[in-house]
Scaffold this active site. Structure first.
Site, PDB file in Angstrom:
ATOM      1  N   HIS A 104      70.262  -0.302  79.559  1.00 11.15           N
ATOM      2  CA  HIS A 104      70.634  -0.376  78.254  1.00 11.15           C
ATOM      3  C   HIS A 104      71.629  -1.394  77.824  1.00 11.15           C
ATOM      4  O   HIS A 104      72.791  -1.727  78.030  1.00 11.15           O
ATOM      5  CB  HIS A 104      71.305   1.100  77.551  1.00 11.15           C
ATOM      6  N   HIS A 106      73.759  -2.308  74.495  1.00 10.20           N
ATOM      7  CA  HIS A 106      74.459  -2.046  73.357  1.00 10.20           C
ATOM      8  C   HIS A 106      74.255  -3.036  71.777  1.00 10.20           C
ATOM      9  O   HIS A 106      74.750  -4.346  72.775  1.00 10.20           O
ATOM     10  CB  HIS A 106      75.848  -2.411  73.351  1.00 10.20           C
TER      11      HIS A 106
HETATM   12  P1  5GP Z   1      77.460   2.769  79.107  1.00 11.27           P
HETATM   13  O1  5GP Z   1      78.912   3.203  79.034  1.00 11.27           O
HETATM   14  O2  5GP Z   1      76.420   3.648  79.752  1.00 11.27           O
HETATM   15  O3  5GP Z   1      77.236   1.303  79.084  1.00 11.27           O
HETATM   16  O4  5GP Z   1      77.282   3.507  77.558  1.00 11.27           O
HETATM   17  C1  5GP Z   1      76.477   4.448  77.374  1.00 11.27           C
HETATM   18  C2  5GP Z   1      75.996   4.825  75.941  1.00 11.27           C
HETATM   19  O5  5GP Z   1      74.785   5.636  75.744  1.00 11.27           O
HETATM   20  C3  5GP Z   1      77.490   5.844  75.238  1.00 11.27           C
HETATM   21  O6  5GP Z   1      77.745   4.616  74.512  1.00 11.27           O
HETATM   22  C4  5GP Z   1      77.291   6.823  74.810  1.00 11.27           C
HETATM   23  O7  5GP Z   1      77.317   7.441  73.915  1.00 11.27           O
HETATM   24  C5  5GP Z   1      75.620   6.630  74.810  1.00 11.27           C
HETATM   25  N1  5GP Z   1      75.479   8.065  74.916  1.00 11.27           N
HETATM   26  C6  5GP Z   1      75.405   9.107  76.287  1.00 11.27           C
HETATM   27  N2  5GP Z   1      75.060   9.557  75.786  1.00 11.27           N
HETATM   28  C7  5GP Z   1      74.101  10.120  74.679  1.00 11.27           C
HETATM   29  C8  5GP Z   1      72.623  10.358  73.896  1.00 11.27           C
HETATM   30  O8  5GP Z   1      72.487  11.907  74.826  1.00 11.27           O
HETATM   31  N3  5GP Z   1      72.042   9.557  72.728  1.00 11.27           N
HETATM   32  C9  5GP Z   1      72.316   8.651  72.534  1.00 11.27           C
HETATM   33  N4  5GP Z   1      71.734   8.163  71.037  1.00 11.27           N
HETATM   34  N5  5GP Z   1      72.984   7.813  73.339  1.00 11.27           N
HETATM   35  C10 5GP Z   1      74.147   8.763  74.047  1.00 11.27           C
END
Ligand code: 5GP
Length: 121
Positions: A104, A106
């Site tokens: 993903h 951001h």
């Molecule tokens: P990472 O730390 O893996 O780069 O970011 C994961 C992101 O996914 C976090 O910013 C978190 O808030 C978001 N996230 C986690 N679970 C969900 C979800 O069920 N729905 C949405 N829309 N975002 C999520």
């Protein structure tokens, strides 16, 4: 790391969990982060099963890579972020604190974002 087909974003892609959708095409889905860290905080995910950026860069087809990055830019455009600016970020692996094992990007914006990183001690 093997791809886990039951990760949260795979479930959003299959429509098993809800998301506030911003954009979708054959390569990508964009939706709002559930815990925003900026006035605007979107996530853009590829439709293919890729654990992280590392995996995607090494194994995705060229058309998927192009389509995915165009979708990131399209998402920023749809959110109206181009004129004022925005930041994109992808976490890969434990040091980055990647939480969800599906690539993903951001997209942060909607106001001044401060320094790129907090200085590590
Ligand atoms: P990472 O730390 O893996 O780069 O970011 C994961 C992101 O996914 C976090 O910013 C978190 O808030 C978001 N996230 C986690 N679970 C969900 C979800 O069920 N729905 C949405 N829309 N975002 C999520």
């Amino acid at each position: 790391m093997a791809y886990d087909p039951n990760n949260i974003f795979a479930r959003i892609l299959r429509g098993e969990l809800p998301a506030r959708k911003i954009y979708e095409d054959e390569y990508a889905l964009a939706f709002h982060d559930i815990h925003p860290l900026a006035p605007v905080h979107a996530l853009v995910i590829p439709k293919g099963a890729y654990v992280s950026f590392d995996d995607f860069a090494a194994t995705a087809r060229a058309a998927e890579i192009t389509g995915f990055f165009r979708a990131v830019a399209k998402t920023a455009e749809l959110l109206g972020l181009g004129p004022t600016g925005y930041r994109i970020l992808a976490n890969h692996g434990p040091d980055s604190h990647q939480e969800v094992p599906h690539l993903h990007i951001h997209v942060f914006g909607g106001g001044p974002l401060g320094p790129m990183l907090t200085r590590l001690s």
